[in-house]
Enzyme design. Structure first.
Site, PDB file in Angstrom:
ATOM      1  N   LYS A  10       0.130   4.334  -0.296  1.00 57.70           N
ATOM      2  CA  LYS A  10      -0.395   5.332   0.336  1.00 57.70           C
ATOM      3  C   LYS A  10       0.059   5.442   1.791  1.00 57.70           C
ATOM      4  O   LYS A  10      -0.278   6.404   2.435  1.00 57.70           O
ATOM      5  CB  LYS A  10      -1.885   5.373   0.274  1.00 57.70           C
ATOM      6  CG  LYS A  10      -2.473   5.399  -1.233  1.00 57.70           C
ATOM      7  CD  LYS A  10      -3.868   5.407  -1.237  1.00 57.70           C
ATOM      8  CE  LYS A  10      -4.450   5.471  -2.623  1.00 57.70           C
ATOM      9  NZ  LYS A  10      -5.947   5.479  -2.877  1.00 57.70           N
ATOM     10  N   GLY A  60      -3.862   6.918 -52.038  1.00 57.50           N
ATOM     11  CA  GLY A  60      -3.000   6.750 -53.100  1.00 57.50           C
ATOM     12  C   GLY A  60      -2.944   5.420 -53.959  1.00 57.50           C
ATOM     13  O   GLY A  60      -1.840   5.255 -54.736  1.00 57.50           O
ATOM     14  N   ASN A  69       0.804  -1.372  -0.014  1.00 55.28           N
ATOM     15  CA  ASN A  69       0.097  -0.040  -0.054  1.00 55.28           C
ATOM     16  C   ASN A  69       1.032   1.409  -0.020  1.00 55.28           C
ATOM     17  O   ASN A  69       1.358   1.605   1.144  1.00 55.28           O
ATOM     18  CB  ASN A  69      -0.964  -0.061   1.188  1.00 55.28           C
ATOM     19  CG  ASN A  69      -1.819   1.190   1.256  1.00 55.28           C
ATOM     20  OD1 ASN A  69      -1.771   2.063   0.327  1.00 55.28           O
ATOM     21  ND2 ASN A  69      -3.000   0.968   1.999  1.00 55.28           N
ATOM     22  N   ASN A 105       3.538   3.645 -14.627  1.00 49.03           N
ATOM     23  CA  ASN A 105       2.666   4.685 -15.532  1.00 49.03           C
ATOM     24  C   ASN A 105       1.398   5.213 -14.835  1.00 49.03           C
ATOM     25  O   ASN A 105       0.331   5.358 -15.264  1.00 49.03           O
ATOM     26  CB  ASN A 105       2.189   4.002 -16.726  1.00 49.03           C
ATOM     27  CG  ASN A 105       1.298   2.688 -16.502  1.00 49.03           C
ATOM     28  OD1 ASN A 105       1.393   2.005 -15.372  1.00 49.03           O
ATOM     29  ND2 ASN A 105       0.826   2.365 -17.315  1.00 49.03           N
ATOM     30  N   ASP A 108      -0.908   2.060 -26.758  1.00 51.02           N
ATOM     31  CA  ASP A 108      -0.617   1.421 -25.305  1.00 51.02           C
ATOM     32  C   ASP A 108       0.437   0.567 -25.651  1.00 51.02           C
ATOM     33  O   ASP A 108       1.590   0.368 -24.785  1.00 51.02           O
ATOM     34  CB  ASP A 108      -1.718   0.705 -24.861  1.00 51.02           C
ATOM     35  CG  ASP A 108      -2.510   1.484 -23.786  1.00 51.02           C
ATOM     36  OD1 ASP A 108      -1.836   2.329 -23.362  1.00 51.02           O
ATOM     37  OD2 ASP A 108      -3.617   1.036 -23.656  1.00 51.02           O
TER      38      ASP A 108
END
Length: 394
Positions: A74, A228, A72, A95, A167
């Site tokens: 945090k 094209g 954790n 990320n 991604d």
């Protein structure tokens, strides 16, 4: 057998597709990947609410050959544990949205002095110095903001692609940056911050649309046609569909003969691609009339023999059942406790000195499966591990 990244330890804070795909490739090269996940739920692709066993198949595909540790971040103690793990690490991959690593006290500028040899690799939606840095990003949103969607689809409306090219391109570019940084560290002894932004990855992928725009030309959506080359489209076969791409005048002349319309070769309306594009509806109707009477795969073989670029329009189910995919080890047999037999993603990078068939494949980890094993390596024993669990730290 020695792999190129044997002995390289990577702390993986990646989530969803881009960063996990990066570390999947590093694992295939021999790196030891320690995947850090939030306790209880794990990273978002695990999807704990989904049966069976709270393991989404996308997660399983992208996370073989990794060890899972729950921390954790945090909590201050969780941050301390991660910093301890970084003492023996070569690379950190993350990320997160801009500002999240700073809130943990784990941003590059916050830890670079303590870990001068560390390669800190960040996959972002937009550059960290971008005015869009705090804008949440996924493949779909970058398709929109980069112009991808504007050039994909039909004249009446744009269409996103369900394939996560951006991604996966971001993950692959991040691998390249990490490998270059490892080479640089071998020369200088110093680590560095490597950053790859999804928007940046999208720009070179749009070369066929950006090039005309840089010349002041307006790019027009043409569906499955090509601006094209004509005739080029997806055409009906007796048992499916086929893509035919007449890139050169020789391709067009050969196709006209095969269709029994040699008279069109000298028709002024068909003198070049530009002229043929003006009557594309008429030509596509003629090609469709010819293709719809033939079996798809037999027609592909005949066109290839005639030297005309083409391909069957296959379903995903056809592709994953193709022995070529297994032979190239792009889908590899594995297993998972709650799902039994599964298949995981391979790597497109093939190395002659390390044949993939000789490399062991470790199944995707269960959430926190390697807590005791990895945390013991930094001095956290069984009693302390239980206390950390009770406190919600791991």
């Amino acid at each position: 057998m020695s792999l190129p990244l044997d002995g390289i330890r990577v702390i993986d804070l990646g989530q969803v597709y881009a960063a996990p795909y990066c570390t999947l490739q590093l694992a295939a090269m021999g790196a030891d990947i320690i995947k850090i996940e939030p306790p209880v739920t794990g990273e978002v692709l695990r999807r704990p609410e989904l049966p069976p066993g709270g393991a989404g198949y996308s997660f399983l595909m992208l996370n073989a050959n990794k060890r899972s540790v729950t921390i954790n971040l945090k909590k201050p103690r969780g941050q301390e544990i991660l910093l301890k793990l970084l003492e023996d690490a070569d690379v950190l991959v993350e990320n997160y949205l801009d500002g999240v690593m700073e809130s943990f006290g784990l941003a590059y500028d916050q830890i670079a002095e303590r870990f001068p040899r560390l390669i800190y690799a960040s996959g972002k939606g937009y550059g960290s110095d971008s005015r869009y840095a705090k804008l949440g990003s996924m493949d779909n949103t970058i398709q929109a903001s980069s112009g991808f969607i504007s050039v994909t689809g039909f004249p009446e409306h744009p269409v996103k692609t369900s394939a996560t090219f951006i991604d996966m391109g971001t993950g692959s570019h991040l691998v390249s940056g990490i490998l270059a940084a490892l080479i640089h560290r071998g020369k200088t002894g110093r680590g560095q911050h490597v950053e790859v932004a999804m928007l940046d990855v999208a720009i070179p992928a749009l070369t066929s649309a950006v090039a005309p725009a840089l010349q002041g030309m307006k790019f027009k959506r043409l569906g499955n046609r090509h601006w094209g080359a004509c005739p080029t489209n997806i055409y009906p076969a007796r048992d499916g569909e086929i893509l035919i791409f007449c890139l050169t005048e020789a391709h067009w002349r050969t196709l006209a003969k095969l269709m029994g319309h040699e008279e069109l070769i000298d028709d002024p309306r068909c003198k070049n691609h530009g002229a043929r594009l003006r009557i594309a509806d008429e030509l596509d109707a003629l090609v469709s009339e010819w293709t719809c009477a033939q079996a798809r795969d037999a027609m592909v073989e005949g066109l290839i023999e005639a030297g005309i670029p083409c391909a069957p329009v296959r379903t995903v189910e056809e592709v994953i059942a193709d022995p070529e995919i297994a032979n190239r080890r792009m889908l590899i047999d594995s297993d998972y406790p709650t799902r039994g037999k599964i298949r995981v993603a391979g790597t497109p990078i093939k190395m002659s000195a390390a044949p993939e068939g000789d490399r062991p494949i470790r199944r995707p980890p269960e959430l926190g499966e390697h807590n005791a094993e990895v945390l013991a390596s930094i001095g956290i024993g069984a009693d302390e591990l239980e206390a950390l669990k009770r406190d919600g730290v791991v």
